[in-house]
Design an enzyme around this catalytic site. Structure first.
Site, mmCIF file in Angstrom:
data_model
loop_
_atom_site.group_PDB
_atom_site.id
_atom_site.type_symbol
_atom_site.label_atom_id
_atom_site.label_comp_id
_atom_site.label_asym_id
_atom_site.label_seq_id
_atom_site.Cartn_x
_atom_site.Cartn_y
_atom_site.Cartn_z
ATOM 1 N N ARG A 27 -4.220 4.491 -8.654
ATOM 2 C CA ARG A 27 -3.872 5.838 -9.125
ATOM 3 C C ARG A 27 -4.020 5.935 -10.638
ATOM 4 O O ARG A 27 -4.485 6.954 -11.165
ATOM 5 C CB ARG A 27 -2.438 6.187 -8.714
ATOM 6 N N LEU B 251 0.856 -1.181 0.000
ATOM 7 C CA LEU B 251 0.000 0.000 0.000
ATOM 8 C C LEU B 251 0.895 1.235 0.000
ATOM 9 O O LEU B 251 1.880 1.298 0.745
ATOM 10 C CB LEU B 251 -0.902 0.033 1.233
ATOM 11 N N ASP B 252 0.546 2.218 -0.823
ATOM 12 C CA ASP B 252 1.302 3.470 -0.846
ATOM 13 C C ASP B 252 1.247 4.150 0.523
ATOM 14 O O ASP B 252 0.310 3.928 1.303
ATOM 15 C CB ASP B 252 0.707 4.427 -1.884
ATOM 16 N N PRO B 253 2.209 5.027 0.823
ATOM 17 C CA PRO B 253 2.153 5.774 2.089
ATOM 18 C C PRO B 253 0.843 6.544 2.266
ATOM 19 O O PRO B 253 0.358 6.674 3.386
ATOM 20 C CB PRO B 253 3.348 6.727 1.982
ATOM 21 N N ALA C 210 -2.043 5.598 1.243
ATOM 22 C CA ALA C 210 -3.179 4.667 1.256
ATOM 23 C C ALA C 210 -3.300 4.042 2.634
ATOM 24 O O ALA C 210 -2.299 3.791 3.317
ATOM 25 C CB ALA C 210 -2.985 3.583 0.204
#
EC number: 5.4.99.25
Length: 325
Positions: A180, A45-47, A49
């Site tokens: 995204r 997971l992205d920072p 998210a």
């Protein structure tokens, strides 16, 4: 003083990842807090998210590939009118547009973005290009030209429109789909530009928010290092085999299970509990089970049932009473 290697613990912790830290940050902090020898996660997971981040300890790390391949569910907010370098709100503004599509216009473009599609990843992604991470090249001002990649998007649903600049979506997808990119492509298909402002993962394979724990609810004062507290965990873990519950079960006897664990193959026609004949020619994965205990995964190859990935080894048969038949 020798470096502490950690203890052997097995199972899954389903974290409701907060905004800010990376997935690797979370794994490292929890591995230290549990005093674990081995840990990993089942899908980055992205920072920016939040949501379901399955973290595997010990034997559970052997099942990570099946969580990575599993169906996932997300909710995200698309901010219309601005595209950004990172395709999320942290990037610099690339372009703007005054056009705001109607709800009907948004719904009209979603079918073309659903199914087996080709998707261009964000340039700020962890993909490797000539041995380097794409995000490193983008930060140096040399964003790579990333080709489209196959992606499976099962469903995209517009669920809310708080205002003209904002649209809320729910998505179900397969492995490796970039939310995204999907948000960016929805805006472009509607004749405008946009980026994700909020992203949350709500399901990852068999794990959903009902299984999740928030990081600040987990007591990580210090790792267990002594014999006295070696069995104590900050929170209970789900069994390693929980990741495999969507895979059909195949009952085996102790003798058959021991052969699979030792790397020997079995004739599917002579199993004590035969699998359905119509499935014996397929490449289906099976959960080999002795009673209620999962030994691991197996598959028919070249007409023989063979181990694919075992959770147990030969020591299991010496430590447990496995006289099931």
């Amino acid at each position: 003083m020798s470096k502490r290697r950690g203890r052997d613990i097995d199972g899954w912790l389903i974290l409701d990842k907060p905004l800010g830290p990376t997935s690797t940050d979370m794994v490292n902090r929890l591995r230290w807090g549990f005093g674990a020898r081995k840990a990993g996660h089942g899908g980055t997971l992205d920072p920016l998210a939040s949501g379901i981040l399955p973290i595997a300890f010990g034997k559970a790390t052997r099942t990570i590939p099946y969580i990575m391949d599993a169906t996932k569910c997300y909710s995200f907010t698309l901010h219309l009118g601005e595209s950004r370098t990172t395709d999320d709100r942290e990037g610099e503004v690339l372009a703007t547009s005054d056009h705001r599509p109607t709800d009907d216009a948004i719904r009209a473009v979603l079918p073309a973005l659903t199914g087996n599609v080709m998707q261009v990843p964000p340039v700020f992604s962890a993909l490797r290009v000539q041995g380097r991470r794409a995000y490193d090249m983008a930060r140096e001002g040399r964003p790579p030209d990333l080709p489209p990649r196959p992606a499976r998007i099962d469903s995209v649903r517009l669920v809310g429109r708080p205002d003209a600049d904002t649209a809320l979506f729910e998505v179900q997808s397969g492995k490796g789909v970039y939310m995204r990119s999907l948000a960016r492509d929805i805006a472009l298909a509607c004749g405008t530009v946009g980026h994700i402002s909020v992203l949350r993962r709500t399901r990852c394979g068999p794990f959903d928010l009902s299984h999740a724990r928030k990081f600040d609810e987990i007591a990580l004062d210090k790792p267990a290092e002594t014999v006295d507290n070696a069995d104590a965990l900050p929170v209970p873990l789900l069994e390693a085999a929980t990741a495999l519950v969507d895979i059909p079960a195949l009952a085996v006897t102790a003798a058959e299970g021991k052969m699979l664990v030792w790397g020997q193959s079995l004739d599917p026609m002579t199993l004590t509990h035969p699998m359905p004949a119509q499935l014996q020619e397929s490449d289906l994965l099976w959960r080999a089970m002795i009673g209620e205990h999962v030994l691991g995964l197996c598959q028919i190859r070249d007409g023989r049932l063979r181990a694919v990935r075992m959770l147990e080894n030969h020591e299991f048969f010496g430590e447990h009473d496995v006289d099931y038949c």
